[in-house]
Design a protein around this motif. Structure first.
Motif, short mmCIF file in Angstrom:
data_model
loop_
_atom_site.label_atom_id
_atom_site.label_comp_id
_atom_site.label_asym_id
_atom_site.label_seq_id
_atom_site.Cartn_x
_atom_site.Cartn_y
_atom_site.Cartn_z
N ARG A 72 4.43 -0.83 8.97
CA ARG A 72 5.31 -2.01 8.98
C ARG A 72 5.75 -2.28 7.56
O ARG A 72 4.93 -2.49 6.67
CB ARG A 72 4.57 -3.20 9.54
CG ARG A 72 4.03 -2.92 10.92
CD ARG A 72 3.47 -4.15 11.55
NE ARG A 72 4.55 -4.92 12.15
CZ ARG A 72 4.37 -5.73 13.17
NH1 ARG A 72 3.17 -5.92 13.68
NH2 ARG A 72 5.38 -6.40 13.68
N LEU A 73 7.04 -2.23 7.36
CA LEU A 73 7.57 -2.55 6.05
C LEU A 73 8.41 -3.81 6.23
O LEU A 73 9.53 -3.75 6.73
CB LEU A 73 8.44 -1.43 5.52
CG LEU A 73 7.73 -0.11 5.19
CD1 LEU A 73 8.69 0.90 4.60
CD2 LEU A 73 6.59 -0.34 4.22
N GLY A 74 7.85 -4.95 5.85
CA GLY A 74 8.55 -6.21 6.08
C GLY A 74 8.90 -6.33 7.55
O GLY A 74 8.05 -6.21 8.42
N GLN A 75 10.19 -6.49 7.84
CA GLN A 75 10.64 -6.65 9.22
C GLN A 75 10.75 -5.33 9.98
O GLN A 75 10.99 -5.32 11.17
CB GLN A 75 12.04 -7.26 9.23
CG GLN A 75 12.12 -8.61 8.64
CD GLN A 75 13.51 -9.19 8.85
OE1 GLN A 75 14.46 -8.47 9.12
NE2 GLN A 75 13.61 -10.50 8.75
N GLN A 85 0.83 -1.21 0.00
CA GLN A 85 0.00 0.00 0.00
C GLN A 85 0.87 1.27 0.00
O GLN A 85 0.53 2.26 -0.62
CB GLN A 85 -0.89 0.11 1.25
CG GLN A 85 -1.82 -1.05 1.53
CD GLN A 85 -1.24 -1.98 2.57
OE1 GLN A 85 -0.23 -2.63 2.31
NE2 GLN A 85 -1.84 -2.06 3.74
N ILE A 86 1.98 1.21 0.73
CA ILE A 86 2.77 2.43 0.95
C ILE A 86 3.66 2.74 -0.25
O ILE A 86 3.84 3.88 -0.64
CB ILE A 86 3.65 2.28 2.22
CG1 ILE A 86 2.75 2.19 3.45
CG2 ILE A 86 4.60 3.47 2.37
CD1 ILE A 86 3.51 1.83 4.71
N GLY A 87 4.21 1.70 -0.83
CA GLY A 87 5.14 1.90 -1.94
C GLY A 87 6.48 2.44 -1.45
O GLY A 87 6.81 2.32 -0.26
N ASN A 88 7.19 3.06 -2.35
CA ASN A 88 8.55 3.49 -2.01
C ASN A 88 8.68 4.98 -1.74
O ASN A 88 9.78 5.50 -1.72
CB ASN A 88 9.50 3.11 -3.17
CG ASN A 88 9.78 1.63 -3.18
OD1 ASN A 88 9.62 0.96 -2.16
ND2 ASN A 88 10.15 1.11 -4.32
N ASN A 89 7.55 5.66 -1.57
CA ASN A 89 7.63 7.12 -1.45
C ASN A 89 7.24 7.62 -0.06
O ASN A 89 6.36 8.45 0.08
CB ASN A 89 6.74 7.79 -2.49
CG ASN A 89 7.20 7.47 -3.87
OD1 ASN A 89 8.40 7.46 -4.13
ND2 ASN A 89 6.28 7.15 -4.74
N LEU A 90 7.88 7.09 0.93
CA LEU A 90 7.47 7.43 2.29
C LEU A 90 8.08 8.77 2.71
O LEU A 90 8.90 8.85 3.61
CB LEU A 90 7.91 6.33 3.24
CG LEU A 90 7.19 6.26 4.58
CD1 LEU A 90 5.70 6.22 4.40
CD2 LEU A 90 7.67 5.08 5.36
N ASP A 91 7.66 9.84 2.05
CA ASP A 91 8.22 11.15 2.40
C ASP A 91 7.31 11.85 3.41
O ASP A 91 6.29 11.31 3.85
CB ASP A 91 8.46 12.00 1.15
CG ASP A 91 7.17 12.34 0.42
OD1 ASP A 91 6.09 12.31 1.04
OD2 ASP A 91 7.24 12.65 -0.79
N HIS A 92 7.66 13.11 3.76
CA HIS A 92 6.92 13.81 4.82
C HIS A 92 5.48 14.11 4.42
O HIS A 92 4.61 14.21 5.27
CB HIS A 92 7.66 15.09 5.21
CG HIS A 92 7.98 16.00 4.07
ND1 HIS A 92 8.94 15.70 3.13
CD2 HIS A 92 7.49 17.20 3.70
CE1 HIS A 92 9.02 16.67 2.24
NE2 HIS A 92 8.14 17.60 2.57
N HIS A 93 5.21 14.23 3.10
CA HIS A 93 3.82 14.47 2.67
C HIS A 93 2.98 13.21 2.90
O HIS A 93 1.85 13.27 3.39
CB HIS A 93 3.78 14.88 1.20
CG HIS A 93 4.50 16.16 0.91
ND1 HIS A 93 4.14 17.36 1.47
CD2 HIS A 93 5.60 16.43 0.15
CE1 HIS A 93 4.96 18.31 1.05
NE2 HIS A 93 5.87 17.76 0.26
N VAL A 94 3.55 12.06 2.54
CA VAL A 94 2.83 10.79 2.73
C VAL A 94 2.61 10.56 4.24
O VAL A 94 1.51 10.18 4.67
CB VAL A 94 3.62 9.63 2.10
CG1 VAL A 94 2.95 8.30 2.38
CG2 VAL A 94 3.76 9.85 0.60
N LEU A 95 3.64 10.84 5.03
CA LEU A 95 3.49 10.65 6.49
C LEU A 95 2.44 11.60 7.05
O LEU A 95 1.71 11.25 7.99
CB LEU A 95 4.84 10.88 7.20
CG LEU A 95 5.91 9.82 6.95
CD1 LEU A 95 7.19 10.16 7.70
CD2 LEU A 95 5.43 8.44 7.38
#
Ligand code: HEM
Length: 500
Positions: A72-75, A48-58
């Motif tokens: 949670r991203l994997g482990q 769902q999150i993908g690779n763009n976990l920047d401050h806007h997404v947060l």
């Protein structure tokens, strides 16, 4: 892909599924975890999150789930914090608990598994390394001792721009010259050396290797961090990281070696940071490799941060011409036309200070600070935070939240002279922490603020800053990376010289 690799991957996948299901069942029973998006076994919420976990997404997640969110991203557990109260818990009240740093596989490599200062765990090693860095870079005399050098470097920028006919016509990429200036400011303190020009062979080498390191470390999502059995797929990338690490460490060893030789030849030269580091080495406080990592850390922390902030400030001054005009008028009125801004003048120039503060608020270059980490299980906001979670404080959200700021979406330096006049960049109010606050906060604030003030003051008093012909604005599209927010395209800027 060869069959052996495929076999290993499938085996890894199977055992990871089994372990993940077992662990999540055990955990769910015992722990009260913060809310967050649904987490699948093995992948967590990566899909769902993908690779763009920047401050806007947060920020979007905070709006949906609240002030503390677990992703949670994997482990890997990522805990995003976005209220003043919880930022205070992480950075101040529970500072020691959350005072370690979360590294990924690439940063393990870049930092020799935390033998450096910036990415090391909270504890004695960090304390010692921080003290050794602090003496030459942030001691209370550093501004007094160094401000003339910073003023001379800024004057040299003004001179070079005035001499370049392209600057007043089609425009130039001013960033390149400012980068040389900031390298000189930092390298004078670090090894007592400055570079003559952008073509200086050593400058080119250092700049390129720092740039390559920054490019490789910038990527936001790195699936091999949280799904380790996928690491074999990243062999090429990891090899590049290994190669640049070795190259940079060798380069810094050569610099230290050269400094030792120069210092012996010229007994009168004043002490630089490397001299302090070498003394600490002789006293047995640190080892050879720690010394080299300190040099490495200064190269990553001190230079581009300042250059990016200058780049953002210039873009905002061009895109908000009324701010630029007002700033120029303040300098002309307070100092007199043509009287060049010196460091001691900055306290007489409140609008200049406000422009810098507003840039750091609106264009916060380290928007989620550097990742903090709790070594042991901890509590936050009534939730259980599993040991070794990556804790991100969304400082950008705090500084742009309409609940705390009037019209935060506007670039309006006046706010720091009016309703926010008591708010300082040092973090006296947790809604504004561009340098962090507490134990792991940025020690470089001491030199960054005056360098920003001198440089921006001199540029605005000597030139009219404009977009290039045919454009009405500077493009401020962001390039958001793992730790930093930069301008996507280095802008061309027209600088029309003023005559006095
Ligand atoms: C405009 C310029 C700068 C900005 C916005 C900035 C911002 C930051 C931020 C947000 C952090 C992380 C704080 C945290 O995780 O809680 C940090 C850490 C750090 N900064 Fe800066 N910085 C700047 C310039 C500098 C300079 C000039 C130096 C040179 C000494 C420096 C050295 C460091 C170091 C060594 C750390 C790590 C501290 C630790 O882990 O204990 N920074 N900086």
């Amino acid at each position: 892909m060869d069959l052996l690799l495929l076999g290993k991957t499938l085996l890894g996948l199977f055992s990871a599924v089994a372990t993940a299901i077992l662990v999540s069942k055990l955990h769910a029973k015992r722990l009260k975890l913060p809310p967050g998006p649904f987490s699948f076994p093995i992948f967590g919420s990566w899909l769902q999150i993908g690779n763009n976990l920047d401050h806007h997404v947060l920020t979007d997640y905070a709006k949906k789930y609240g002030d503390v969110v677990l992703l949670r991203l994997g482990q890997l557990n990522i805990v995003a914090v976005s209220s003043k109260e919880l930022a205070g818990e992480v950075l101040l009240t529970q500072g020691p608990e959350f005072g370690s740093r979360s590294r990924n596989i690439v940063y393990d490599m870049f930092t020799g598994n935390g033998r450096d200062m910036i990415f090391t765990d909270y504890g004695d090693h960090w304390r010692k390394m921080r003290r050794i860095v602090a003496t030459p870079f942030t001691g209370n005399k550093v501004v007094q001792q160094r401000h003339r050098e910073w003023e001379e470097e800024a004057a040299a920028v003004v001179e070079d721009v005035r001499r370049n006919p392209a600057a007043a016509a089609e425009g130039i990429v001013l960033r390149r010259r400012l980068q040389l200036m900031v390298y000189n400011n930092v390298y004078k303190i670090l090894i007592g050396k400055r570079f003559e020009s952008e073509e200086d062979a050593l400058f080119v080498k250092v700049k390129e290797s720092n740039g390559e390191r920054s490019r490789l470390g910038h990527s936001l999502g790195n699936f091999a961090d949280f799904i380790p059995f996928l690491r074999p797929f990243l062999r090429g990338y990891m090899n590049m990281c290994r190669e640049i690490t070795i190259r940079r460490l060798n380069l810094f060893k050569d610099l230290v070696h050269q400094r030792k030789k120069d210092a012996v030849l010229d007994g009168n030269s004043s002490k630089c940071a490397v001299d302090h580091f070498l003394e600490a080495r002789h006293k047995g406080e640190i080892k050879d490799d720690n010394l080299i990592y300190l040099v490495e850390n200064i190269n990553v922390a001190a230079i581009e941060t300042t250059v990016w902030t200058l780049e953002w400030a210039i873009a905002e001054l061009i895109n908000n011409p009324h701010v630029q005009t007002k700033l120029r008028a303040e300098i002309d009125t307070v100092l007199g036309p043509g009287v060049q801004v010196m460091e001691p003048d900055i306290h007489k120039l409140p609008y200049l200070q406000a422009v810098i503060k507003e840039t750091l608020r609106f264009r916060m270059i380290v928007p989620c600070l550097l990742p903090h980490m709790n070594l042991n299980n901890a509590k936050l906001g009534g939730y259980d935070i599993p040991a070794r979670s990556r804790v991100l404080v969304n400082a950008w959200m705090l500084a742009n939240d309409p609940a705390h700021w009037k019209r935060p979406e506007e670039f309006r330096p006046e706010r720091f002279l009016e309703e926010e006049s008591r708010v300082e960049a040092s973090g006296n109010d947790l809604k504004y922490i561009p340098f962090g606050v507490g134990r792991r906060s940025c020690p470089g604030i001491v030199i960054a603020m005056p360098v920003l003030g001198i440089t921006l003051g001199r540029l605005v008093q000597n030139f009219e800053l404009l977009p290039p012909p045919g454009q009405s604005r500077i493009d401020t599209t962001e390039n958001n990376g793992q730790f930093a927010t930069r301008v996507l395209k280095h802008s061309t800027v027209v600088l029309k010289p003023r005559s006095f």
